[in-house]
Motif scaffolding. Structure first.
Motif, PDB file in Angstrom:
ATOM      1  N   PRO A 238      34.836   6.623   0.566  1.00  0.00           N
ATOM      2  CA  PRO A 238      34.729   7.178   1.918  1.00  0.00           C
ATOM      3  C   PRO A 238      35.288   8.595   1.989  1.00  0.00           C
ATOM      4  CG  PRO A 238      36.628   5.738   1.779  1.00  0.00           C
ATOM      5  CD  PRO A 238      35.975   5.697   0.425  1.00  0.00           C
ATOM      6  N   GLY A 239      35.067   9.242   3.135  1.00  0.00           N
ATOM      7  CA  GLY A 239      35.648  10.570   3.361  1.00  0.00           C
ATOM      8  C   GLY A 239      35.067  11.595   2.413  1.00  0.00           C
ATOM      9  N   THR A 240      35.951  12.407   1.854  1.00  0.00           N
ATOM     10  CA  THR A 240      35.537  13.474   0.934  1.00  0.00           C
ATOM     11  C   THR A 240      35.782  13.044  -0.508  1.00  0.00           C
ATOM     12  OG1 THR A 240      36.151  15.143   2.571  1.00  0.00           O
ATOM     13  CG2 THR A 240      35.929  15.884   0.270  1.00  0.00           C
ATOM     14  N   THR A 241      34.765  13.161  -1.344  1.00  0.00           N
ATOM     15  CA  THR A 241      34.945  12.923  -2.777  1.00  0.00           C
ATOM     16  C   THR A 241      35.241  14.265  -3.448  1.00  0.00           C
ATOM     17  OG1 THR A 241      33.423  11.070  -2.752  1.00  0.00           O
ATOM     18  CG2 THR A 241      33.816  12.110  -4.885  1.00  0.00           C
ATOM     19  N   ILE A 242      36.323  14.294  -4.245  1.00  0.00           N
ATOM     20  CA  ILE A 242      36.700  15.509  -4.973  1.00  0.00           C
ATOM     21  C   ILE A 242      36.531  15.234  -6.453  1.00  0.00           C
ATOM     22  CG2 ILE A 242      38.590  17.102  -5.478  1.00  0.00           C
ATOM     23  CD1 ILE A 242      39.655  16.524  -2.675  1.00  0.00           C
ATOM     24  N   ASP A 243      35.656  16.001  -7.085  1.00  0.00           N
ATOM     25  CA  ASP A 243      35.292  15.676  -8.462  1.00  0.00           C
ATOM     26  C   ASP A 243      34.819  16.942  -9.177  1.00  0.00           C
ATOM     27  OD1 ASP A 243      34.504  14.616 -10.816  1.00  0.00           O
ATOM     28  OD2 ASP A 243      32.996  13.256  -9.971  1.00  0.00           O
ATOM     29  N   SER A 244      35.673  17.424 -10.072  1.00  0.00           N
ATOM     30  CA  SER A 244      35.283  18.625 -10.819  1.00  0.00           C
ATOM     31  C   SER A 244      34.778  18.265 -12.205  1.00  0.00           C
ATOM     32  CB  SER A 244      36.485  19.561 -10.951  1.00  0.00           C
ATOM     33  OG  SER A 244      37.477  18.914 -11.716  1.00  0.00           O
ATOM     34  N   THR A 245      34.600  16.958 -12.455  1.00  0.00           N
ATOM     35  CA  THR A 245      34.215  16.522 -13.814  1.00  0.00           C
ATOM     36  C   THR A 245      32.718  16.621 -14.044  1.00  0.00           C
ATOM     37  OG1 THR A 245      33.949  14.217 -13.136  1.00  0.00           O
ATOM     38  CG2 THR A 245      36.142  14.894 -13.852  1.00  0.00           C
TER      39      THR A 245
END
Ligand code: IP8
Length: 250
Positions: A238-245
């Motif tokens: 939910p909400g914001t997914t943070i993913d730099s991979t």
């Protein structure tokens, strides 16, 4: 599959009332944890317990104190909040146990944090749910400084090889300039305009600091509000997914 969950201090306390637990909010969060994932490390923030004592004694993540009364006030308040969180979880059958960072963590003269995590990994392996909290740490040249729950989340996520990281805050996610939840962040540039690009030194709670720290993780993370905690613990994002991979959304 290990999950690291941060419960924001303002989620489980009445932020304006010194040392006051938001009993309904804590009960709701504890219900969600009890119904959710097994392999879990919980970190909670300071809310109205740690922050006003820290302000009274002029202590931050960089400004320390040698005043033993200040150390007792700040660490004592955080231990009381930790006991309330652990009790709420235990009452619901969660095998929650307290882990106090002040007993083990330290910063060097440059402020770099070292958090021994052997006991957390062993406790997890033995079926417990370790519950850590924003706290004080021994700080070379400063006495004792604050360690924020967000810093602990970053250290723990790496140390336990977390596959999921959740940050439960009072807002439903990272908000854009219009106040809408950003679905996905893969680089700080995606949200620099909305969050204020100059916020690089914020390590103790601001959303810009959270996003920068979460982008540095090897695993995807989610920032969401209390209403979405059960969904996160049930495996949703939910909400914001943070993913730099570079991985596709799950
Ligand atoms: O609320 C701060 O933890 P945070 C803890 O996660 C203290 O920034 C002692 C103020």
């Amino acid at each position: 599959m290990t999950t690291v969950l941060k419960l924001g201090g303002s989620v489980v306390t009445e932020k304006a009332e010194p040392e006051t637990v938001d009993e309904d909010a804590l009960a709701a969060a504890a219900d969600a944890v009890a119904a959710g994932t097994d392999d879990l490390v919980v970190v909670h923030g300071g809310g109205s317990f740690g922050h006003h004592h820290a302000a009274d004694y002029g202590v931050s993540t960089t400004q320390g104190t040698h005043d033993v009364a200040g150390v007792a006030a700040i660490h004592g308040a955080m231990k009381r909040l930790n006991a309330a969180v652990v009790d709420a979880l235990q009452e619901r059958g969660v095998p929650a146990v307290p882990v106090h960072p002040f007993s083990a963590a330290s910063r060097d003269a440059d402020g770099a944090l070292t958090l021994p995590t052997g006991q957390v990994r062993t406790l997890l392996g033995e079926g417990f749910v370790p519950v850590l909290h924003g706290d004080l740490v021994a700080h070379e040249g400063e006495g004792a400084t604050v360690v924020s729950g967000d810093e602990l989340v970053v250290e723990l996520a790496t140390a336990v090889g977390a596959t999921r990281v959740g940050v439960c805050s009072t807002v439903p996610g990272v908000l854009d300039e219009d106040g809408d939840v950003v679905d996905r962040i893969e680089a700080f540039a995606d949200v620099a305009a909305a969050l204020g690009g100059s916020d690089a030194t914020d390590v103790s709670g601001g959303m810009a600091g959270k996003v920068r720290a979460l982008l540095a993780l090897d695993s995807p993370s989610s920032v969401f509000g209390p209403e979405a905690l059960a969904a996160f613990l049930a495996g949703e994002s939910p909400g914001t997914t943070i993913d730099s991979t570079g991985a596709e959304p799950r």
